[in-house]
Design a protein around this motif. Sequence first.
Motif, PDB file in Angstrom:
ATOM      1  N   SER A 291       8.220   8.973  -4.775  1.00  0.00           N
ATOM      2  CA  SER A 291       9.723   9.364  -4.400  1.00  0.00           C
ATOM      3  C   SER A 291      10.337   8.028  -3.622  1.00  0.00           C
ATOM      4  O   SER A 291      11.478   7.840  -3.776  1.00  0.00           O
ATOM      5  N   GLY A 292       9.557   7.250  -3.280  1.00  0.00           N
ATOM      6  CA  GLY A 292      10.153   6.079  -2.490  1.00  0.00           C
ATOM      7  C   GLY A 292      10.614   6.339  -1.041  1.00  0.00           C
ATOM      8  O   GLY A 292      11.227   5.385  -0.594  1.00  0.00           O
ATOM      9  N   GLU A 293      10.628   7.476  -0.627  1.00  0.00           N
ATOM     10  CA  GLU A 293      11.436   7.845   0.482  1.00  0.00           C
ATOM     11  C   GLU A 293      10.695   7.052   1.776  1.00  0.00           C
ATOM     12  O   GLU A 293      11.281   6.636   2.549  1.00  0.00           O
ATOM     13  N   LYS A 294       9.478   6.796   1.733  1.00  0.00           N
ATOM     14  CA  LYS A 294       8.834   6.089   3.131  1.00  0.00           C
ATOM     15  C   LYS A 294       8.458   4.742   2.414  1.00  0.00           C
ATOM     16  O   LYS A 294       7.653   3.980   3.141  1.00  0.00           O
ATOM     17  N   TYR A 295       9.216   4.148   1.564  1.00  0.00           N
ATOM     18  CA  TYR A 295       8.907   2.785   1.363  1.00  0.00           C
ATOM     19  C   TYR A 295      10.284   2.084   1.897  1.00  0.00           C
ATOM     20  O   TYR A 295      11.363   2.329   1.421  1.00  0.00           O
ATOM     21  N   ARG A 296      10.207   0.928   2.490  1.00  0.00           N
ATOM     22  CA  ARG A 296      11.080   0.265   3.196  1.00  0.00           C
ATOM     23  C   ARG A 296      11.273  -1.227   3.027  1.00  0.00           C
ATOM     24  O   ARG A 296      10.118  -2.023   2.828  1.00  0.00           O
ATOM     25  N   ALA A 297      12.665  -1.576   2.845  1.00  0.00           N
ATOM     26  CA  ALA A 297      12.661  -2.979   2.491  1.00  0.00           C
ATOM     27  C   ALA A 297      12.588  -3.652   4.087  1.00  0.00           C
ATOM     28  O   ALA A 297      13.257  -3.275   5.036  1.00  0.00           O
ATOM     29  N   VAL A 298      12.101  -4.891   4.175  1.00  0.00           N
ATOM     30  CA  VAL A 298      12.045  -5.718   5.683  1.00  0.00           C
ATOM     31  C   VAL A 298      13.200  -6.665   5.443  1.00  0.00           C
ATOM     32  O   VAL A 298      12.720  -7.616   4.914  1.00  0.00           O
ATOM     33  N   LEU A 299      14.229  -6.578   6.008  1.00  0.00           N
ATOM     34  CA  LEU A 299      15.411  -7.530   5.658  1.00  0.00           C
ATOM     35  C   LEU A 299      15.742  -7.997   7.251  1.00  0.00           C
ATOM     36  O   LEU A 299      16.911  -9.073   7.231  1.00  0.00           O
ATOM     37  N   SER A 300      15.093  -7.687   8.218  1.00  0.00           N
ATOM     38  CA  SER A 300      15.782  -8.125   9.624  1.00  0.00           C
ATOM     39  C   SER A 300      14.556  -8.807  10.196  1.00  0.00           C
ATOM     40  O   SER A 300      13.349  -8.399  10.149  1.00  0.00           O
ATOM     41  N   GLY A 301      14.653  -9.732  11.418  1.00  0.00           N
ATOM     42  CA  GLY A 301      13.794  -9.991  12.175  1.00  0.00           C
ATOM     43  C   GLY A 301      12.857  -8.905  12.986  1.00  0.00           C
ATOM     44  O   GLY A 301      11.601  -8.967  12.940  1.00  0.00           O
ATOM     45  N   ALA A 302      13.642  -7.862  13.409  1.00  0.00           N
ATOM     46  CA  ALA A 302      13.147  -7.033  14.230  1.00  0.00           C
ATOM     47  C   ALA A 302      12.102  -5.923  13.233  1.00  0.00           C
ATOM     48  O   ALA A 302      11.154  -5.715  13.533  1.00  0.00           O
ATOM     49  N   GLN A 303      12.549  -5.893  11.980  1.00  0.00           N
ATOM     50  CA  GLN A 303      11.836  -5.039  11.064  1.00  0.00           C
ATOM     51  C   GLN A 303      10.605  -5.963  10.694  1.00  0.00           C
ATOM     52  O   GLN A 303       9.643  -5.506  10.536  1.00  0.00           O
ATOM     53  N   LEU A 304      10.652  -7.369  10.564  1.00  0.00           N
ATOM     54  CA  LEU A 304       9.479  -8.037  10.229  1.00  0.00           C
ATOM     55  C   LEU A 304       8.347  -7.960  11.710  1.00  0.00           C
ATOM     56  O   LEU A 304       7.361  -7.846  11.266  1.00  0.00           O
ATOM     57  N   ASP A 305       8.845  -8.200  12.767  1.00  0.00           N
ATOM     58  CA  ASP A 305       8.291  -7.906  13.788  1.00  0.00           C
ATOM     59  C   ASP A 305       7.475  -6.654  13.965  1.00  0.00           C
ATOM     60  O   ASP A 305       6.093  -6.565  14.246  1.00  0.00           O
ATOM     61  N   ALA A 306       7.957  -5.694  13.737  1.00  0.00           N
ATOM     62  CA  ALA A 306       7.528  -4.419  13.697  1.00  0.00           C
ATOM     63  C   ALA A 306       6.351  -4.239  12.675  1.00  0.00           C
ATOM     64  O   ALA A 306       5.392  -3.625  13.001  1.00  0.00           O
ATOM     65  N   LEU A 307       6.647  -4.928  11.564  1.00  0.00           N
ATOM     66  CA  LEU A 307       5.684  -4.595  10.524  1.00  0.00           C
ATOM     67  C   LEU A 307       4.302  -5.363  10.975  1.00  0.00           C
ATOM     68  O   LEU A 307       3.287  -4.977  10.677  1.00  0.00           O
ATOM     69  N   VAL A 308       4.437  -6.765  11.333  1.00  0.00           N
ATOM     70  CA  VAL A 308       3.324  -7.546  11.916  1.00  0.00           C
ATOM     71  C   VAL A 308       2.570  -6.916  12.859  1.00  0.00           C
ATOM     72  O   VAL A 308       1.424  -6.676  13.052  1.00  0.00           O
ATOM     73  N   ASP A 309       3.409  -6.196  13.805  1.00  0.00           N
ATOM     74  CA  ASP A 309       2.473  -5.500  14.881  1.00  0.00           C
ATOM     75  C   ASP A 309       1.836  -4.417  14.265  1.00  0.00           C
ATOM     76  O   ASP A 309       0.715  -4.228  14.682  1.00  0.00           O
ATOM     77  N   SER A 310       2.672  -3.645  13.293  1.00  0.00           N
ATOM     78  CA  SER A 310       1.662  -2.387  12.647  1.00  0.00           C
ATOM     79  C   SER A 310       0.448  -2.769  12.106  1.00  0.00           C
ATOM     80  O   SER A 310      -0.767  -2.325  11.847  1.00  0.00           O
ATOM     81  N   LEU A 311       0.522  -4.210  11.157  1.00  0.00           N
ATOM     82  CA  LEU A 311      -0.591  -4.726  10.585  1.00  0.00           C
ATOM     83  C   LEU A 311      -1.695  -4.931  11.362  1.00  0.00           C
ATOM     84  O   LEU A 311      -2.954  -4.908  11.105  1.00  0.00           O
TER      85      LEU A 311
END
Length: 891
Positions: A291-311
Amino acid sequence: MTDQRQRIYLIDGSSYIYRAYYAIRQLSNSRGMATNAVFGFTNMLLKVVREERPDHLAVVFDAKGPSFRKDIYPQYKANRSAMPEDLQSQIPLIKQVVRAFKMPALELAGYEADDIIATLARRFAERGMEVTVVTGDKDLMQIVNEQVRLLDTMKDQVTGLAEVAQRFGGAPDKVVEVQSLAGDSSDNVPGVPGIGEKTARDLILQFGTLENLLANIDQVSGKKRQENLRQFADQARLSRQLVTLVDDLPLAVDYDNFSLDEPDREALTALFKELEFHKLLQEFSSDERASGEKYRAVLSGAQLDALVDSLKKAARFAFDTETTSLDAVRADLVGLSFAIRPGEGWYIPLGHRYPGAPEQLDRDLVLEKLRPLLADPQLAKVAQNAKYDMLALRRAGVEVAGLSCDTMVASYLATPAAKSHGLDTLAADLLGYRTISYAEVTGTGKNRIGFAEVAVEKATVYATEDADITLRLADKLEPLLLETHQDALFREVELPLVTVLADMEWQGVRIDAGFLKGLSADMEVRLADLEQEIHQMAGRAFNVSSPRQLGEVLFEELKLPRGKKTKTGWSTDVEVLSQLAEEHAIAARVLDFRSLAKLKNTYCDALPRLIHPETGRIHTSFNQAVTATGRLSSSDPNLQNIPIRTEEGRRIREAFVPAEGNVLLAADYSQVELRILAHMADEPALKESFARGEDIHSRTASEIFGVFLEMVTPEMRRQAKTINFGVLYGMSAFGLAKALGIGRAEAQTYIDNYFSRYPKVLEFMEAKKSEAREKLYVTTLLGRRCAVPEITSKNGVMRGYAERNAINYPIQGSAADIIKVAMVRIFRELQQQRLQARMVLQVHDELIFDVPTAEQAAMEKLVRREMEQAASLDVPLLVDLGVGRSWSEAH
């Protein structure tokens, strides 16, 4: 021409079943079930649907049991051999496929498919409809008219009134008249002796009908022909009755019954999974889609930082790269995707370039933040075909460590009989999930775009799905590795090998392009000389590279024996030429010409074009999940197939050179497969011979020829060597006779003598065949499962092939396992000792290293130790080492 809505296609199913069976040979699923006819038939159906776009269609089959023609003439079709067992088993599956596509399937007891087709064609043609009969059967030419045509999709031929007239000399009603005289050998329709189709055609052209011909036999030229016509007049009338199709059967079906509906995707999914038709499954599957509902594009610095933290906090994560090329050492990153939990994930677009593309994060910034995570060996990572992603990231300046699962390699071990270990196939087979195909996002053919041009929204769903599915597959495959006892082999050998192979591909191997250019020029001269020599032998000039022209010269002009015809002319394959070469010099020269031309084109001319512009080296791909035995294969280019038995082949190896100031070190296992055979068969005589360091081929010659070791001649040793290796591959007396150029009885005597001297080898071979029949796989010394599903095939050729594999796979697979263990250990030592030497090639039982001269002594010691201690056998493992300024010199 009638309205589009009034078109109907009638498919001669019975004719196409046989054609599909013989067109595709030796195809089966992982359980050994024959699937070739089903596959061919299904693709034929789809070809009709896709290219002709019918809205009304029916598939017609012969019913089980004899037709009414058998009552008229008991010998009808009596010359036909029984349907092959492995085809018989596919008939119900073919009919299931037809039903699942929601196509009407018709048959009628006592009648043939052709009769049903003739009835329907007449019925619909009389109503002014356009009827297309899909068939390759000439008998159906008798029903052709203004509304009825035949279509042979396998030959792309349409037969209408003009084509019938061209073949049979008149209107379609002349077809039965001609066939009544000529008969039909395939159906055992007798006709009249001495009259073939051409003569029959001429007679019917002259007399119009069979009965008119029989009434005017005196006007027929030739006494013998007149005599045959008088004697076999009733046989001709009988033949006419047999070939005439019934076109008035009481069929309770009408045009509306044949409308095409949407296929039953659930039924097709179940069928195609069972049959393992993965491409068809991808197209017709009813499986879940993203469905792609929970697939997100990372386009901002804040989103990248959140992803790095999750990883950082994740127990493990899956990652995947999107790039500009399939060649990892030339690919640039377009994006990266990650998944931590099933059903959700992130995509970081880095290089999407198209009008209106959103602003994307700076590539260097993203990689700087991800670099510590990807390089951290304590952070567990999952990937599908991780080697590619590791290389693409290394090219971008990022190292990857901490690989905990490569799902492609895990599948290769846990499900060795599977035909594919690709992500799409694994998702369908293990998760019941239909992935988005690459073509769905990039298009196909002329309209295909690069991934960098794909819209970020589309790319996010596609790329994130890959990471998500990979994570889910790891959860499925890891328990399966434990269940199949492959976990230790996976963790200790195959998974660490991914990093080894990635490094080898990254290093590449240096090629002397100038040397190859000179060698190519030398070969060009030699080819010209050979061509001139062949022309002199032939008595004229012709294109030696043209199989058609060569066949005409050999078999029509020079009248050489052993010629065999193919659809396109005379066969001039290697087998034919090799037989001829024993007695005819021209065939030997042609073989020399072809061999030299192949070397020139494949290596001398092609390799320099493959040199990487940035590294100056060739970077082959080592395929870890392809062969049935665990052996690595090499592609793009294949560097494992360079011949070494010819002088020209050895010279090509001279072009493989080390870095400036270095040497190449070649380490080759000595007779490793025969040593493994001695160990696995527990054969005392072989083990004793290896323990003494005897020449094993001379020892075998001594045993089977009954002479003292000192009396063994070079020819005896050569024959014993052929027998030793022949045994490894389950060679028959016929095969050995052919290999040694001796009689079959003599070859059988050699084999009998071999097994009488080495009885444990025969016991081992029989035990492996029994193991394969029971389990559908055999195992190597390290427990690798090598699948042999065809061992239960009803096709004797396939079964024999599987029996030979059951003998060879444990030996070849064990050799593959052993050298992989050595590769992993040597690579680890190179890293720990911080040596500059690099492993650059693996060719079956041989490893090649690019070594600084200062490290040569240390490397020789290290490589010998690790290779000879890679396995503990009852016989010594020995390695031959060589050093040189080229691969040829080192080997």
